[in-house]
Design a protein around this motif. Structure first.
Motif, mmCIF file in Angstrom:
data_model
loop_
_atom_site.group_PDB
_atom_site.id
_atom_site.type_symbol
_atom_site.label_atom_id
_atom_site.label_comp_id
_atom_site.label_asym_id
_atom_site.label_seq_id
_atom_site.Cartn_x
_atom_site.Cartn_y
_atom_site.Cartn_z
ATOM 1 N N LEU A 34 2.729 13.336 1.003
ATOM 2 C CA LEU A 34 2.383 11.978 0.529
ATOM 3 C C LEU A 34 3.489 11.117 0.799
ATOM 4 O O LEU A 34 3.528 9.939 1.103
ATOM 5 N N PHE B 107 0.802 -1.153 -0.099
ATOM 6 C CA PHE B 107 0.063 0.132 -0.089
ATOM 7 C C PHE B 107 0.753 1.224 -0.151
ATOM 8 O O PHE B 107 0.428 2.355 -0.427
ATOM 9 N N ALA B 108 2.065 1.259 0.609
ATOM 10 C CA ALA B 108 2.753 2.491 0.715
ATOM 11 C C ALA B 108 3.561 2.957 -0.514
ATOM 12 O O ALA B 108 3.776 4.115 -0.883
ATOM 13 N N PHE C 245 3.174 8.178 -6.307
ATOM 14 C CA PHE C 245 2.509 9.230 -6.780
ATOM 15 C C PHE C 245 2.986 10.561 -5.974
ATOM 16 O O PHE C 245 3.149 11.595 -6.644
ATOM 17 N N GLY C 246 3.516 10.390 -4.650
ATOM 18 C CA GLY C 246 4.099 11.600 -4.315
ATOM 19 C C GLY C 246 5.392 12.049 -5.146
ATOM 20 O O GLY C 246 5.430 13.236 -4.983
ATOM 21 N N VAL D 24 3.349 10.439 4.366
ATOM 22 C CA VAL D 24 2.439 9.389 4.775
ATOM 23 C C VAL D 24 2.952 8.012 4.242
ATOM 24 O O VAL D 24 2.637 6.971 5.088
ATOM 25 N N ALA D 25 3.416 7.778 3.317
ATOM 26 C CA ALA D 25 4.137 6.490 2.803
ATOM 27 C C ALA D 25 5.067 5.838 3.664
ATOM 28 O O ALA D 25 5.067 4.768 4.108
ATOM 29 N N VAL E 213 1.556 5.222 -2.998
ATOM 30 C CA VAL E 213 1.313 6.288 -2.453
ATOM 31 C C VAL E 213 2.578 7.120 -2.396
ATOM 32 O O VAL E 213 2.724 8.433 -2.737
#
Length: 83
Positions: free
Chosen positions: A42, A19-20, A26-27, A45-46, A23
């Motif tokens: 982002l 999941f990370a 995309f970041g 968050v990852a 992200v």
């Protein structure tokens, strides 16, 4: 991270990475497109998606820690005796 990981810890880390990583990608794309604040957020968050499950204590960890301390106090290491 911990020095030795069990099978369940390894599976948990792999699930976090599944999941990370999107992200984080995309970041990075947002950073390269000029959206520094959004991209950096982002990436943060990852990173937290991977690091927090490794560091936080969950309700399942508490009985294991209590049992480990109880066994350590109840069972003593034998002294090395010379025969």
């Amino acid at each position: 991270m911990r020095a030795s990981m069990g099978i369940m810890d390894t599976v948990g880390l792999a699930a976090s990475l599944v999941f990370a990583i999107p992200v984080a990608i995309f970041g990075m794309n947002r950073l390269l497109d000029g959206q520094q604040l959004f991209g950096a957020g982002l990436l943060l968050v990852a990173a937290l998606m991977v690091l927090l499950p490794q560091k936080l204590t969950t309700p399942m960890d508490i009985p294991q820690k209590v049992a480990g301390k109880a066994v350590g106090k109840a069972v003593k290491e034998p002294d090395d005796e010379k025969n």
